[in-house]
Scaffold this active site. Sequence first.
Site, PDB file in Angstrom:
ATOM      1  N   LYS A  66      40.886  42.297  33.447  1.00 34.45           N
ATOM      2  CA  LYS A  66      40.884  42.483  34.908  1.00 34.45           C
ATOM      3  C   LYS A  66      41.439  43.864  35.220  1.00 34.45           C
ATOM      4  O   LYS A  66      42.385  44.319  34.561  1.00 34.45           O
ATOM      5  CB  LYS A  66      41.713  41.371  35.569  1.00 34.45           C
ATOM      6  CG  LYS A  66      41.596  41.348  37.092  1.00 34.45           C
ATOM      7  CD  LYS A  66      42.381  40.191  37.710  1.00 34.45           C
ATOM      8  CE  LYS A  66      42.282  40.188  39.223  1.00 34.45           C
ATOM      9  NZ  LYS A  66      43.098  39.119  39.849  1.00 34.45           N
ATOM     10  N   SER A 141      40.441  36.400  43.389  1.00 35.52           N
ATOM     11  CA  SER A 141      40.105  37.799  43.259  1.00 35.52           C
ATOM     12  C   SER A 141      39.556  38.195  41.883  1.00 35.52           C
ATOM     13  O   SER A 141      38.942  39.242  41.745  1.00 35.52           O
ATOM     14  CB  SER A 141      41.349  38.640  43.547  1.00 35.52           C
ATOM     15  OG  SER A 141      42.349  38.402  42.565  1.00 35.52           O
ATOM     16  N   SER A 165      43.642  33.044  42.315  1.00 33.88           N
ATOM     17  CA  SER A 165      42.665  34.042  41.857  1.00 33.88           C
ATOM     18  C   SER A 165      42.114  33.853  40.456  1.00 33.88           C
ATOM     19  O   SER A 165      41.163  34.529  40.075  1.00 33.88           O
ATOM     20  CB  SER A 165      43.272  35.439  41.932  1.00 33.88           C
ATOM     21  OG  SER A 165      43.183  35.895  43.240  1.00 33.88           O
TER      22      SER A 165
HETATM   23  N1  GLN Z   1      42.876  34.248  47.530  1.00 33.47           N
HETATM   24  C1  GLN Z   1      44.290  34.389  47.571  1.00 33.47           C
HETATM   25  C2  GLN Z   1      44.681  35.556  48.423  1.00 33.47           C
HETATM   26  O1  GLN Z   1      43.841  36.195  48.928  1.00 33.47           O
HETATM   27  C3  GLN Z   1      44.845  34.507  46.192  1.00 33.47           C
HETATM   28  C4  GLN Z   1      44.761  35.852  45.626  1.00 33.47           C
HETATM   29  C5  GLN Z   1      45.315  35.933  44.239  1.00 33.47           C
HETATM   30  O2  GLN Z   1      45.629  34.911  43.624  1.00 33.47           O
HETATM   31  N2  GLN Z   1      45.484  37.138  43.768  1.00 33.47           N
HETATM   32  O3  GLN Z   1      45.816  35.816  48.592  1.00 33.47           O
END
Ligand code: GLN
Length: 459
Positions: A66, A141, A165
Amino acid sequence: MRIADKNHSAVEMVQEALNKAEHFSDHYIFTYINTENALKKAKEIDEKIARGEKVGRLAGVPYALKDNFLSPEGETTASAHILEGFTSPVTATAVQKLEDEGAIMIGRTNMDAFAHGSSTENSYYGPTLNAYDTERVAGGSSGGSAVAVALGIVQFATGTDTGGSIRQPASFNGVYGFKPTYGTISRYGVVAMASSTDCIGFFTQTPEDMDLLMSIASGQDRNDLTTLPDYYVNTESKSAKRVGVIKDFDNESVDEEIRDALRQKTEMLEKKGYEIVELEMPALKYALAAYYIIVPAEVASNLSRYDGIRYGLRSEKATDIETIYNDTRNEGFMPENKRRIMIGNFVLSSGFYDAYFLKAAKARTLIVEEYEKAFQKCDYILTPVSPNPAFKLGEKVNDPVAMYLEDVMSVSLNLAGVPGLAIPAGKTREDNLPIGLQIVGPRRSDKNLLAFAKECIDE
Ligand code: GLN
């Protein structure tokens, strides 16, 4: 995990992964392809094998990283414009541990900029497309990492999970995605989103591969003082008997087919002799609200370091120190990054701290306690990962609240610090989209949780 040996050379494995990455380039999975370094490392491993030397547990295994993990290979941008041009002088602890075992990074994967989002549409480079339907989102994400594993480009990919995410994109693409107990894997060298909920984890095709990666990557690190003393590899095996389901999650706001999948899974477990326990967890209804106060507060603080001086982009319009800060941040952050910075500074400001941040912190304590109580009644909890399968590109990206609601079943785990594994649980009837379920366990139950995941595979 298929590793390199006399019959499968590392060079062949890496070349195959690079070819597949090229073949699926229209999915926008990678922000950087590491061809030269990867082939060079593969060659070194093959030479070791030929000499009969000992090789690591991930010898020659190509993997996807990532884009928020620091390493000197390629620019680390967290898919944000403001980090363009930044090459890291350090290597994240987790990356170092994988590489020490012979794993080979073939590319960096696309993500929502700074990991803010649930679809990978907030990436500066544009969205990654779902592995099963290119008109749909990959989830986020860590969308690029999930799709890289789902399409068989690599056997594993890294991810970060601050509020879902890893688990949500895993469920949207039919692979395993694990968010361990907070502090199990070092966060050193990973671009911080919200330091009190950020967790490092992986995407794989099997629970066995996940266990191997956890054995390698977990452990205390003097560079991250929140890491737990090594418990993962020393965990005594304990078999589960009772599986909890949360009553409130079985409602109309959750897709019918996901609820069916959950029911089928609990019936299967019941037949295998598990006791199914119905749980009431009323404090979880505060999780989303508390998360979207606590996380932006930490985001605002963590993103203050991007000032146009130290990393990546500097606005060309800037004429003095004030305009370097302002113009660089204005040009370099995505709208969702800016929204979180503003919300975060607002909830921390002196007039609103008590009303928002402090209340959210109290709600967090209730959520921690709620999980502790629940785990007196059962060994693991089985829930959906998200209320729906992968949605269409563009469907939610202009409606932040709709996007935040995606996270309603994933964020409470991060607030409580407990582990959660997304497991594949079939496909939707009409669109053939993957459905994911989530196994939640008590803190430090990670190793046994992954063993229990094997019990959940349909025979
Ligand atoms: N979708 C969640 C957010 O936007 C989680 C993001 C993440 O885990 N990095 O905060």
